[in-house]
Design a protein around this motif. Sequence first.
Motif, PDB file in Angstrom:
ATOM      1  N   SER A 123     -10.818 -48.001  17.072  1.00 13.42           N
ATOM      2  CA  SER A 123      -9.808 -48.651  17.900  1.00 13.42           C
ATOM      3  C   SER A 123      -8.413 -48.024  17.788  1.00 13.42           C
ATOM      4  O   SER A 123      -7.478 -48.647  17.306  1.00 13.42           O
ATOM      5  CB  SER A 123      -9.742 -50.138  17.518  1.00 13.42           C
ATOM      6  OG  SER A 123      -8.864 -50.793  18.384  1.00 13.42           O
ATOM      7  N   PRO A 124      -8.293 -46.769  18.242  1.00 10.74           N
ATOM      8  CA  PRO A 124      -6.998 -46.091  18.142  1.00 10.74           C
ATOM      9  C   PRO A 124      -5.974 -46.650  19.124  1.00 10.74           C
ATOM     10  O   PRO A 124      -6.333 -47.266  20.122  1.00 10.74           O
ATOM     11  CB  PRO A 124      -7.342 -44.644  18.504  1.00 10.74           C
ATOM     12  CG  PRO A 124      -8.557 -44.739  19.364  1.00 10.74           C
ATOM     13  CD  PRO A 124      -9.323 -45.933  18.868  1.00 10.74           C
ATOM     14  N   ALA A 125      -4.694 -46.405  18.806  1.00 13.15           N
ATOM     15  CA  ALA A 125      -3.618 -46.773  19.728  1.00 13.15           C
ATOM     16  C   ALA A 125      -3.629 -45.843  20.938  1.00 13.15           C
ATOM     17  O   ALA A 125      -3.194 -46.234  22.024  1.00 13.15           O
ATOM     18  CB  ALA A 125      -2.276 -46.692  19.016  1.00 13.15           C
ATOM     19  N   ALA A 126      -4.103 -44.622  20.744  1.00 10.36           N
ATOM     20  CA  ALA A 126      -4.168 -43.645  21.828  1.00 10.36           C
ATOM     21  C   ALA A 126      -5.124 -42.534  21.429  1.00 10.36           C
ATOM     22  O   ALA A 126      -5.362 -42.309  20.234  1.00 10.36           O
ATOM     23  CB  ALA A 126      -2.784 -43.061  22.109  1.00 10.36           C
ATOM     24  N   VAL A 127      -5.658 -41.844  22.445  1.00  6.65           N
ATOM     25  CA  VAL A 127      -6.547 -40.707  22.200  1.00  6.65           C
ATOM     26  C   VAL A 127      -5.939 -39.471  22.847  1.00  6.65           C
ATOM     27  O   VAL A 127      -5.519 -39.515  24.006  1.00  6.65           O
ATOM     28  CB  VAL A 127      -7.954 -40.979  22.787  1.00  6.65           C
ATOM     29  CG1 VAL A 127      -8.810 -39.716  22.757  1.00  6.65           C
ATOM     30  CG2 VAL A 127      -8.646 -42.106  22.033  1.00  6.65           C
ATOM     31  N   ILE A 128      -5.855 -38.375  22.086  1.00  6.54           N
ATOM     32  CA  ILE A 128      -5.407 -37.091  22.628  1.00  6.54           C
ATOM     33  C   ILE A 128      -6.593 -36.140  22.563  1.00  6.54           C
ATOM     34  O   ILE A 128      -7.129 -35.889  21.477  1.00  6.54           O
ATOM     35  CB  ILE A 128      -4.242 -36.487  21.799  1.00  6.54           C
ATOM     36  CG1 ILE A 128      -3.126 -37.508  21.562  1.00  6.54           C
ATOM     37  CG2 ILE A 128      -3.716 -35.217  22.449  1.00  6.54           C
ATOM     38  CD1 ILE A 128      -2.389 -37.941  22.793  1.00  6.54           C
TER      39      ILE A 128
END
Lengths: 342, 342
Positions: free
Chosen positions: A115-120
Motif C-alpha cells: 500500500s504505497p503512497a505512490a508508485v514510480i
Amino acid sequence: MGDTTRVTLAQLAREAGVSIATMSKVLNGRTDVAATTRARIEQLLAEHGYTRRATGRRGDHVELVLHELEPSWSADLITGVETVAAHAGLSMVLTLSGDRHAPGDDWIDGALRRSPAAVILVFSDLARAHRDKLKRRGIPFVIVDPSGDPAADVPAVGSANWSGGLAATRHLIELGHRRIAAITGPPDALCSHARLDGYRSAMNAAGLPVHPDWVRFGDFHPSGGEVWARQLLALPDRPTAIFAGSDLQAIGVIAAARAARWDVPGDLSVVGYDDIPLARWFSPQLTTVHQPLRRMGEEATRLALRLGEGGQPETLRMDLATHLVVRESTAPVPTDAPGPET
Amino acid sequence: MGDTTRVTLAQLAREAGVSIATMSKVLNGRTDVAATTRARIEQLLAEHGYTRRATGRRGDHVELVLHELEPSWSADLITGVETVAAHAGLSMVLTLSGDRHAPGDDWIDGALRRSPAAVILVFSDLARAHRDKLKRRGIPFVIVDPSGDPAADVPAVGSANWSGGLAATRHLIELGHRRIAAITGPPDALCSHARLDGYRSAMNAAGLPVHPDWVRFGDFHPSGGEVWARQLLALPDRPTAIFAGSDLQAIGVIAAARAARWDVPGDLSVVGYDDIPLARWFSPQLTTVHQPLRRMGEEATRLALRLGEGGQPETLRMDLATHLVVRESTAPVPTDAPGPET
C-alpha cells in the motif's frame, strides 16, 4: 477502512455476496481470499468504477519499480525519488519487476499489500488491468522515461532525447567529423529512436550522408558497445566518430578501439549518453549527453504525490532538458582520415 | 493473528490494559497507537520475552537494507539476495537506511509494517532495541559484511578480507615492488583493518618496511582515492605500487596518476578491491581482489530464511573466500625505481 467510500463498499459487498472484511482484504492486496472470489470482486469494483476517496491518508512509502538494477545508471534517479519522498516524510522502497515492459501479477499483488503512497515506474508501462487496480485504490503512479508510447492519461516524466542526439552529433560535426556512426538502445525503446532521429537531423542539416552500416541498435551494456564498435571499426571506410547510446556502451566502444590499437580521441572520437557519476572517471574522461536523472526522479515523485493528494496538475507529461558535457573522449578529426563517401 | 501465541498475547493485553487489537497493531508496526502506549507495550513484550511462534506463515518479501546506494558495488549483492528470494517465492524490497552504522527508528517502524519474511542488512549493525523488536515478531535478520563487531549471536556473512589484502600485496611483491602503499576504507569499518593487516603481514613476511606515510584510511569513492594518491605520488620516494581499498578508489588513484603523467602500470601498479562488473572495462583493466558479493547476498538470504523457518544452523557466521584477479593495471616494477628505504 477510513479511506474508502463506506456505503458503496457495503453495497458492493452485498452484491458480491461477501463480507466487507473480504472486500477490504481484496482492496489491500491480501492473497488469503480465493482467486476466483478476488477476480469477481475486482470485476465488480471495475464495473462500478469504484475508487477510494482521497482523504489525505496515505501509505508510508513511495515504491520505485525498476526492471533491472542497472546500477551506474539508476543511482541518481533513485536518489531523486528518495530525496522527495524523504521530504514528504515517506520512505522509499525499491522493487525489481524483472521485465522491461511491464511488471507482472506478482509485483502488483505485493504492491497492493504494501500500500504505497505512490508508485514510480522506470521504463516499463503498466498493464491496463494493473493501472486500474492502482486507480481503484487511489494509488497514483508516474512512469519515468517510458519505453513505449503510454496512453495520454498516463503521467510520465522523460528527457529531451531528440535534442540530446542532435547536440552530440553537432559537436562531432563541428570537430570536423563527417563519417559518424551511431549505436543506439534497443529498438523497442522510444528513446533509442528519438536520439537516432536527432543524430539523423544533425547529419542531414550538415549535408552529410548516413550510411546504413553506420547505424546500429543495441542494448545499454558495455559488451553490446564493444561488439558493435568492433564491426564498425572493421568497415572499409571506418567512421572517425561514434555516438553511443549510453555511457556504459561508450566504454565498450572505447575498449574495442583500444583492442584494435586505435587511440581515443586521437583516432576515434566517442560520445556517450547519460553522464553517469563514473563518466568523469573513465579514461579518457567521457564526453557525453547529460540526462538529468536525479531531477527526473524528483519530478516524477513530486507529480505522483500531488496526484495522490487529489491535485490536478496542468500537465501530466514533461520532458526535462538534456545538455552536452564536453570532456576528453572527443577531438578534431584526424587529418589523414578518409573523406565521406560520395 | 494466526502467527502469534494467542493466550500470552491476551494476557499481556490485559496486563497492559489495552485490547488485543491494539497489541496486534503494535506488533504489526502500526503508528495509529499513541507513542507512549506503544512504548509501554514494547516494554511489556520485552519483559515477558514474548516472541511470535514460527508457524511457517511469513511475509511475502525479503527486505534488503543498504545505508546508501553505492551502485557499482551493490549490484551483485542485490542480485544474490533477489535470486534466493525469488527461488523461495518471495519478492525483494530494498530500503536505504541513510546511516552507515544502524538504521533509525523510521526504518524499523516501516519494516514492521511491511512485515518481511527476513531482513538483510549491509554493513550496518542493528541497535539492540531494534534487534529485539524483530525477534519478538519472529522476523529473522542477517548482517552482510558487518562494519562493527556484532555480538556473537548475530548472524553474519562476510568475506576473507585479511586474505584479500595479503594476496594483493604478495602479487605486487612478486612483481618486484618494494615501495608499496595502501589506501584502505574508513577506520570504523572492520574490513578496512583486516585488509590492511593482510597488507602488513605480506610486507613483513617479505622483510619490507611499511613507511607510516604509505598507509591511508579513506572512503570507498573515486574522489578519496584521487586525493590520497596525489599525496602519495608527491612523496620524495614515491611508492611504485598502490593497493586500493575498492575498485572505485582505484580509478581515483589511476586518475591521479594520469594527471601527474605517470603511466599505469608502466610507472605505477594499482590493485583494486571488489571486482565490480565494470572493473574489466576500466582502462587499464583493473587487477583486483574478487569479493564474492553475489554469493554473500545469496548465503545471507538462505541463512535468514532458514532461521525464519525455525532452523538451527550449525554456525551463524561465515566468511566466503576472496581471490586475486590479475588484469592490466599491475606490471613488474620499473627498473629505474628507487629502492626501499633502509
